[in-house]
Design an enzyme around this catalytic site. Structure first.
Site, short mmCIF file in Angstrom:
data_model
loop_
_atom_site.label_atom_id
_atom_site.label_comp_id
_atom_site.label_asym_id
_atom_site.label_seq_id
_atom_site.Cartn_x
_atom_site.Cartn_y
_atom_site.Cartn_z
N MET A 21 -5.27 13.78 57.07
CA MET A 21 -4.63 12.94 56.04
C MET A 21 -5.55 12.70 54.84
SD MET A 21 -3.03 9.12 56.32
CE MET A 21 -1.74 9.53 57.47
N TYR A 65 -8.80 18.21 63.90
CA TYR A 65 -7.73 18.04 64.90
C TYR A 65 -7.30 19.38 65.46
CZ TYR A 65 -7.08 13.23 63.30
OH TYR A 65 -7.25 11.91 62.98
N ARG A 101 24.50 28.01 41.80
CA ARG A 101 24.05 26.63 41.93
C ARG A 101 24.94 25.80 41.01
NH1 ARG A 101 17.63 25.82 41.19
NH2 ARG A 101 18.34 25.90 39.04
N LYS A 158 10.92 18.21 33.69
CA LYS A 158 11.58 17.58 34.84
C LYS A 158 10.53 17.28 35.93
CE LYS A 158 12.79 22.09 36.79
NZ LYS A 158 13.86 23.09 36.90
C1 PLP Z 1 13.41 24.19 36.11
C2 PLP Z 1 14.25 24.97 35.20
C3 PLP Z 1 13.68 25.87 34.29
C4 PLP Z 1 12.21 26.18 34.28
O1 PLP Z 1 11.89 27.12 35.27
P1 PLP Z 1 10.43 27.72 35.41
O2 PLP Z 1 10.55 28.72 36.48
O3 PLP Z 1 9.54 26.58 35.80
O4 PLP Z 1 10.08 28.26 34.09
C5 PLP Z 1 14.51 26.48 33.39
N1 PLP Z 1 15.85 26.26 33.40
C6 PLP Z 1 16.43 25.41 34.28
C7 PLP Z 1 17.91 25.22 34.25
C8 PLP Z 1 15.66 24.75 35.22
O5 PLP Z 1 16.24 23.91 36.08
#
Ligand code: PLP
Length: 378
Positions: A313, A265, A130, A35
């Site tokens: 930046m 800065y 969630r 993802k």
């Molecule tokens: C992102 C995610 C993971 C992976 O989590 P990590 O901590 O990066 O291993 C696993 N299961 C779900 C449902 C996620 O959204």
């Protein structure tokens, strides 16, 4: 010459980390979580290193399309499931497995026209609050799904809120075990932290049927990218994980500071003795966090030193004293490693930089800016 900033994706490190996860969960199949464009690494760039996984899991249908476009014929799981009815058509067309976490998604499935029933992962909310059905409503959701001609196999899923910390996974696992006890189907529970810290083999599960559930599929994300899910309790090196991303740049100017001179800065850094600094072509517009301040570790020519002053930046400054002390000259063009592996083999974990920024490695890798050129190596 282009501006000397560069990110490198290490294919061999991805393979190594995937192998490391397999050793931690030898009986499970592995979803490589890709993802957020593979945690900022780029789906196309990590594919070679992660193609040894059993499946790819992600959120975005467009990303699923990209994984299929790479020629992947194996499983792909949508971790948030579908967002609208139309998405189910793409699931049918691309053969995507999808999470079902709410009644609305079951409603959509019930009206979806498909010749090939879908493999779904029914998610239980065991305390993360969630996504997912509450333990009380989970079995009703299962029964409803099971009656749909649009549904093939139902797998069972939950997500841990505290696999990386002291609370651990026992309480959530016990809830999941209790509710799913006599339900058929594969189980998927473990993220990286749970896989490394709390893996349960089918043998253990047999010994404690009331409270322990083995993951048929584990879901590691951060670990395959070489960052420790439970830093600073454990480092990536403790877990034998290798950085999959290196961010490097070069020194593009040096300044000799007199005592009392300031840097950057806001003049937040004041030299308390004469000091030579290097100015590095990397700033917050490259994805380096502005919240890092004086003291954040950085490697120059593979030697550890510290950042000084504020990140701007396009630039940041580093203290060159430790290099002079080591008898190593550093000037214009010297290699600077913001995180990852230096040419001399020294490693600066992204987790250390993240901690200095008050965040986690996940956020830094995901925030690599589009303007940074990315190279893929073995
Ligand atoms: C992102 C995610 C993971 C992976 O989590 P990590 O901590 O990066 O291993 C696993 N299961 C779900 C449902 C996620 O959204």
């Amino acid at each position: 010459m282009p501006r000397p900033i560069q990110a490198t994706i290490h294919t061999e490190a991805l393979r190594h980390n995937l192998g490391r996860v397999r050793r931690a969960a030898p009986d499970a199949r592995v979803w490589a979580i890709v993802k957020a464009n593979a945690y900022g690494h780029g789906i196309e760039r990590v594919f070679e290193g992660l193609r040894g996984a059993d499946g790819f899991a992600l959120l975005d249908l467009e990303e699923a399309r990209r994984v299929r476009a790479l020629g992947w014929r194996g499983p792909i799981l949508l971790l948030e499931g579908v967002f609208e009815l139309r998405d189910l058509e793409l699931c049918s067309r691309l053969d995507l497995w999808h999470t079902v976490h709410c009644d609305e998604q079951i409603d959509m499935l019930a009206t979806h026209k498909t010749n090939v029933p879908h493999r779904v992962f029914l998610k239980m909310n065991t305390g993360m609050n969630r996504l997912g059905f509450t333990p009380q409503r989970y079995r009703a959701a299962w029964t409803r799904l099971n009656a749909l001609p649009q549904v093939d196999e139902i797998s069972l899923m939950t997500h841990f809120s505290d696999a990386d910390g002291a609370p651990g996974v026992a309480a959530q696992m016990a809830v999941f075990a209790e509710v799913t006890r006599d339900l058929p189907g594969e189980r998927t529970l473990n993220n990286s932290a749970a896989t490394l810290r709390h893996n349960v083999t089918p043998l253990d599960a047999g010994a404690h049927p009331d409270s322990r559930v083995a993951s048929d599929w584990v879901r590691p994300g951060i670990a395959v990218y070489g960052s420790a899910p439970d830093f600073p309790e454990h480092s990536a090196a403790d877990w034998d994980l290798q950085p999959a991303m290196t961010l490097t740049s070069k020194i593009i100017a040096t300044q000799d500071l007199a005592t009392g001179a300031t840097v950057g800065y806001g003049s937040t850094f004041v030299a308390d003795k004469p000091l030579r600094i290097g100015v590095v072509a990397c700033g917050y517009a490259d994805g380096y966090p502005r919240s890092c301040s004086t003291g954040t570790p950085v490697l120059v020519k593979g030697i550890r030193t510290r950042m000084v002053g504020r990140v701007s930046m396009d630039m940041l400054a580093v203290d060159l004293t430790p290099l002079a002390d080591a008898g190593v000259g550093a000037g214009f063009g010297s290699e600077v490693t913001l995180w990852g592996r230096a040419t001399n083999g020294a490693v600066l974990s992204i987790d250390e930089v993240a901690r200095a920024a008050g965040t986690v490695g996940y956020e830094l890798m995901c925030a690599l800016a589009p303007r940074v050129p990315v190279l893929v190596t073995d």
